[in-house]
Design a protein around this motif. Structure first.
Motif, mmCIF file in Angstrom:
data_model
loop_
_atom_site.group_PDB
_atom_site.id
_atom_site.type_symbol
_atom_site.label_atom_id
_atom_site.label_comp_id
_atom_site.label_asym_id
_atom_site.label_seq_id
_atom_site.Cartn_x
_atom_site.Cartn_y
_atom_site.Cartn_z
ATOM 1 N N GLY A 150 0.793 -1.219 0.000
ATOM 2 C CA GLY A 150 0.000 0.000 0.000
ATOM 3 C C GLY A 150 0.826 1.271 0.000
ATOM 4 O O GLY A 150 2.060 1.244 0.034
ATOM 5 N N ILE A 151 0.136 2.401 -0.002
ATOM 6 C CA ILE A 151 0.774 3.718 -0.016
ATOM 7 C C ILE A 151 0.043 4.649 0.952
ATOM 8 O O ILE A 151 -1.107 4.406 1.326
ATOM 9 C CB ILE A 151 0.752 4.347 -1.420
ATOM 10 N N THR A 152 0.720 5.713 1.331
ATOM 11 C CA THR A 152 0.119 6.771 2.140
ATOM 12 C C THR A 152 -0.196 7.957 1.236
ATOM 13 O O THR A 152 0.508 8.214 0.249
ATOM 14 C CB THR A 152 1.062 7.205 3.263
ATOM 15 N N VAL A 153 -1.273 8.669 1.553
ATOM 16 C CA VAL A 153 -1.666 9.820 0.742
ATOM 17 C C VAL A 153 -1.992 11.011 1.627
ATOM 18 O O VAL A 153 -2.294 10.854 2.819
ATOM 19 C CB VAL A 153 -2.884 9.506 -0.162
ATOM 20 N N VAL A 257 -18.493 12.803 -3.600
ATOM 21 C CA VAL A 257 -18.123 12.275 -2.286
ATOM 22 C C VAL A 257 -17.526 13.414 -1.460
ATOM 23 O O VAL A 257 -16.500 13.986 -1.835
ATOM 24 C CB VAL A 257 -17.091 11.123 -2.408
ATOM 25 N N ARG A 258 -18.147 13.738 -0.344
ATOM 26 C CA ARG A 258 -17.637 14.793 0.522
ATOM 27 C C ARG A 258 -16.298 14.375 1.123
ATOM 28 O O ARG A 258 -16.038 13.193 1.368
ATOM 29 C CB ARG A 258 -18.613 15.082 1.675
ATOM 30 N N VAL A 259 -15.423 15.357 1.350
ATOM 31 C CA VAL A 259 -14.101 15.082 1.908
ATOM 32 C C VAL A 259 -14.213 14.325 3.225
ATOM 33 O O VAL A 259 -13.463 13.368 3.480
ATOM 34 C CB VAL A 259 -13.316 16.399 2.094
ATOM 35 N N GLU A 260 -15.159 14.703 4.059
ATOM 36 C CA GLU A 260 -15.283 14.071 5.377
ATOM 37 C C GLU A 260 -15.716 12.608 5.293
ATOM 38 O O GLU A 260 -15.559 11.862 6.258
ATOM 39 C CB GLU A 260 -16.250 14.853 6.260
ATOM 40 N N GLU A 261 -16.223 12.174 4.131
ATOM 41 C CA GLU A 261 -16.607 10.774 3.984
ATOM 42 C C GLU A 261 -15.399 9.843 3.957
ATOM 43 O O GLU A 261 -15.538 8.636 4.201
ATOM 44 C CB GLU A 261 -17.441 10.583 2.720
ATOM 45 N N PHE A 262 -14.224 10.361 3.637
ATOM 46 C CA PHE A 262 -13.026 9.524 3.619
ATOM 47 C C PHE A 262 -12.838 8.853 4.980
ATOM 48 O O PHE A 262 -12.435 7.689 5.069
ATOM 49 C CB PHE A 262 -11.799 10.366 3.266
ATOM 50 N N ALA A 263 -13.133 9.590 6.037
ATOM 51 C CA ALA A 263 -12.945 9.049 7.389
ATOM 52 C C ALA A 263 -13.885 7.890 7.681
ATOM 53 O O ALA A 263 -13.611 7.071 8.564
ATOM 54 C CB ALA A 263 -13.145 10.162 8.423
ATOM 55 N N ALA A 264 -14.992 7.797 6.946
ATOM 56 C CA ALA A 264 -15.965 6.724 7.185
ATOM 57 C C ALA A 264 -15.725 5.514 6.285
ATOM 58 O O ALA A 264 -16.409 4.491 6.437
ATOM 59 C CB ALA A 264 -17.382 7.257 6.958
ATOM 60 N N ALA A 265 -14.767 5.609 5.361
ATOM 61 C CA ALA A 265 -14.526 4.512 4.422
ATOM 62 C C ALA A 265 -13.872 3.329 5.126
ATOM 63 O O ALA A 265 -13.008 3.488 5.986
ATOM 64 C CB ALA A 265 -13.647 4.992 3.274
ATOM 65 N N ASP A 266 -14.269 2.131 4.748
ATOM 66 C CA ASP A 266 -13.678 0.913 5.291
ATOM 67 C C ASP A 266 -12.328 0.603 4.649
ATOM 68 O O ASP A 266 -11.472 -0.030 5.272
ATOM 69 C CB ASP A 266 -14.617 -0.273 5.074
ATOM 70 N N ARG A 275 -0.008 0.543 -12.340
ATOM 71 C CA ARG A 275 0.079 0.133 -10.931
ATOM 72 C C ARG A 275 -1.081 -0.764 -10.513
ATOM 73 O O ARG A 275 -1.002 -1.456 -9.500
ATOM 74 C CB ARG A 275 0.113 1.365 -10.020
ATOM 75 N N CYS A 276 -2.172 -0.749 -11.278
ATOM 76 C CA CYS A 276 -3.400 -1.499 -10.957
ATOM 77 C C CYS A 276 -4.028 -0.941 -9.674
ATOM 78 O O CYS A 276 -4.178 0.268 -9.565
ATOM 79 C CB CYS A 276 -3.116 -2.988 -10.893
ATOM 80 N N ALA A 277 -4.386 -1.786 -8.701
ATOM 81 C CA ALA A 277 -5.077 -1.315 -7.497
ATOM 82 C C ALA A 277 -4.111 -1.249 -6.329
ATOM 83 O O ALA A 277 -3.669 -2.278 -5.818
ATOM 84 C CB ALA A 277 -6.249 -2.233 -7.165
ATOM 85 N N VAL A 278 -3.787 -0.034 -5.904
ATOM 86 C CA VAL A 278 -2.846 0.181 -4.804
ATOM 87 C C VAL A 278 -3.638 0.595 -3.562
ATOM 88 O O VAL A 278 -4.301 1.645 -3.571
ATOM 89 C CB VAL A 278 -1.816 1.262 -5.166
ATOM 90 N N PRO A 279 -3.617 -0.201 -2.501
ATOM 91 C CA PRO A 279 -4.391 0.158 -1.302
ATOM 92 C C PRO A 279 -3.796 1.357 -0.575
ATOM 93 O O PRO A 279 -2.568 1.538 -0.539
ATOM 94 C CB PRO A 279 -4.304 -1.110 -0.445
ATOM 95 N N ILE A 280 -4.658 2.170 -0.002
ATOM 96 C CA ILE A 280 -4.238 3.332 0.778
ATOM 97 C C ILE A 280 -4.177 2.926 2.255
ATOM 98 O O ILE A 280 -5.163 2.430 2.808
ATOM 99 C CB ILE A 280 -5.216 4.504 0.577
ATOM 100 N N THR A 281 -3.022 3.122 2.869
ATOM 101 C CA THR A 281 -2.835 2.728 4.268
ATOM 102 C C THR A 281 -2.921 3.910 5.233
ATOM 103 O O THR A 281 -3.059 3.701 6.440
ATOM 104 C CB THR A 281 -1.476 2.035 4.456
ATOM 105 N N ASP A 285 -3.498 12.087 8.601
ATOM 106 C CA ASP A 285 -3.040 11.459 9.846
ATOM 107 C C ASP A 285 -3.858 10.234 10.236
ATOM 108 O O ASP A 285 -3.644 9.676 11.322
ATOM 109 C CB ASP A 285 -3.101 12.495 10.991
ATOM 110 N N ARG A 286 -4.781 9.809 9.395
ATOM 111 C CA ARG A 286 -5.650 8.682 9.731
ATOM 112 C C ARG A 286 -5.145 7.399 9.078
ATOM 113 O O ARG A 286 -4.951 7.331 7.860
ATOM 114 C CB ARG A 286 -7.076 8.948 9.259
ATOM 115 N N GLU A 287 -4.908 6.381 9.909
ATOM 116 C CA GLU A 287 -4.484 5.075 9.400
ATOM 117 C C GLU A 287 -5.685 4.336 8.808
ATOM 118 O O GLU A 287 -6.813 4.460 9.277
ATOM 119 C CB GLU A 287 -3.881 4.228 10.536
ATOM 120 N N MET A 288 -5.410 3.554 7.754
ATOM 121 C CA MET A 288 -6.454 2.752 7.126
ATOM 122 C C MET A 288 -5.959 1.324 6.976
ATOM 123 O O MET A 288 -4.786 1.086 6.666
ATOM 124 C CB MET A 288 -6.834 3.318 5.749
ATOM 125 N N ALA A 289 -6.849 0.372 7.167
ATOM 126 C CA ALA A 289 -6.487 -1.037 7.023
ATOM 127 C C ALA A 289 -6.566 -1.441 5.554
ATOM 128 O O ALA A 289 -7.390 -0.918 4.790
ATOM 129 C CB ALA A 289 -7.430 -1.908 7.850
#
Length: 307
Positions: A150-153, A257-266, A275-281, A285-289
Motif C-alpha cells: 500500500g501507499i500513504t496519501v 463524495v464529501r471530503v469528510e466521507e473519507f474518514a468513514a470509508a472501510d 500500478r493497478c489497485a494500490v491500497p491506501i494505508t 493522519d488517519r491510518e487505514m487497514a
C-alpha cells in the motif's frame, strides 16, 4: 511444465505516420506501405520544435501490457479521442493507433508486465501537422511492492470547484493532456509532507482523483468512485475494477463524495493502468487497514487482463 514470464529491460518505440483524419495517407486497407514505423529509442528523432515538448500541447494514454497484449486498449483509444476533441486536435485514426501499439509491444519482445504510452501532439510549430508515437517499457520495480504493502496519501486542494468542467471548459479538466507539470508538482508536495501520493479535493469540499490515478472507496458492500462530471478523468482501470467487483456481488457507483466521507470509508485504493489497485494505508493522519481479500483478488484480475 512451468511457464516463465520474460521481461525485457529494453524499451521499444514506434512512430505513427498516418495518425489522424485529414493528415498523411488516406484511410486504406493495411497492406503495402505501413502507417507506422519502428525507431531506436536511444536516438529518438523527435523535433525540438514539437509543440508537445515546447508547450505540452497534446494528449496521451498509458495502457498496461501483459502477455504481449495491451490491456483495456479500446477504452484507452476512446479516451484519447475524447481528449483530442477537447484540445481541438484532429480525430485520431483509431485502428492505426491500435496496430501501432501492438507493433511496439512486439518490438519490445516481452510477455511480462509493462506499459504502452501513446503520445499525440499538435506537431512541429508552424506546420499544422500533428505527430504521434508509442513507447513500451517494463513495469517499475516498486509496482508489486505498492500493490502488496500500500501507499500513504495526503489530501491536496486542486484549486477549482467541482463544477469547473461546466463553468470553465477551456481549462481542459477531464482531458488527459501532456501538461503534467502540476501533477508532478503535486507528487513532490505529497512527498514533502511525508506521503507517497495525493488525492485532490475541490474548493467546495469534494474528493476528486489522484494526480495519476482514480480513487475508489469502500463503504460496507458498496464501492464508490467520484463522478467524472466534476472535471476528473474517466478511469479505464476503475471501470474494469467495477466490472470485477460487480461480478463478486458488490454494489458500485459514481457520485460526489464529501471530503469528510473519507474518514468513514472501510478501505480505499488508487487505481491506474500500470500500478493497478494500490491500497491506501493512511490518509493525512488517519491510518487505514488494507482490505487484503479485495486487493489481492482485484489485482489478480487486473494484472491478467488481455484486452
Amino acid at each position: 511444465m512451468t511457464s516463465t514470464t520474460v521481461t525485457s529491460d529494453v524499451p521499444a518505440l514506434v512512430f505513427v505516420d498516418d495518425l489522424a483524419e485529414g493528415f498523411g495517407a488516406p484511410a486504406r486497407p493495411f497492406h503495402g506501405a505501413s502507417p507506422f514505423h519502428r525507431a531506436d529509442p536511444a536516438s529518438t528523432p523527435i523535433d525540438v520544435l514539437d509543440l508537445g515538448i515546447t508547450r505540452g500541447d497534446g494528449v496521451f494514454e498509458t495502457a498496461g501490457v501483459n502477455h504481449g497484449h495491451p490491456q483495456a486498449i479500446d477504452a484507452h483509444l476512446a479516451r484519447m479521442a475524447r481528449s483530442a476533441a477537447l484540445l481541438d486536435l484532429p480525430a485520431p485514426r483509431i485502428e492505426v493507433w491500435r496496430r501501432a501499439v501492438q507493433e511496439a509491444i512486439e518490438a519490445w519482445g516481452s510477455d511480462g508486465h509493462g506499459a504502452a504510452k501513446l503520445i499525440y501532439t499538435r506537431g512541429i510549430e508552424g506546420t499544422g501537422v500533428p505527430t504521434g508515437w508509442v513507447y513500451v517499457w517494463a513495469e517499475e520495480p516498486e509496482g508489486p511492492i505498492e500493490r502488496r504493502d500500500g501507499i500513504t496519501v495526503v489530501l491536496l486542494d486542486r484549486g477549482y470547484r467541482s463544477d469547473v468542467a461546466k463553468t470553465s471548459p477551456w481549462l481542459l479538466q477531464g482531458a488527459k493532456t501532456l501538461s503534467y507539470a502540476l501533477n508532478q508538482a503535486t507528487l513532490r508536495e505529497a512527498q514533502r509532507r511525508g506521503a507517497d501520493d495525493a488525492v485532490y479535493t475541490s474548493t467546495d469540499g469534494f474528493l476528486l482523483e489522484g494526480p495519476h490515478a482514480s480513487l475508489i472507496l469502500r463503504f460496507g458492500d458498496e464501492f464508490i468512485t467520484p463522478g467524472t462530471d466534476q472535471g476528473i478523468l474517466k478511469g479505464t482501470t476503475q471501470g474494469d475494477a467495477f466490472d470485477w467487483l460487480e461480478g463478486q456481488g458488490y454494489g458500485v457507483g459514481a457520485r460526489q463524495v464529501r471530503v469528510e466521507e473519507f474518514a468513514a470509508a472501510d478501505a480505499a485504493w488508487l487505481v491506474s493502468s500500470v500500478r493497478c489497485a494500490v491500497p491506501i494505508t493512511r490518509v493525512d493522519d488517519r491510518e487505514m487497514a488494507i482490505d487484503r481479500q479485495v486487493t489481492d483478488g482485484l489485482n489478480a484480475f487486473l494484472l491478467e487482463r488481455d484486452c
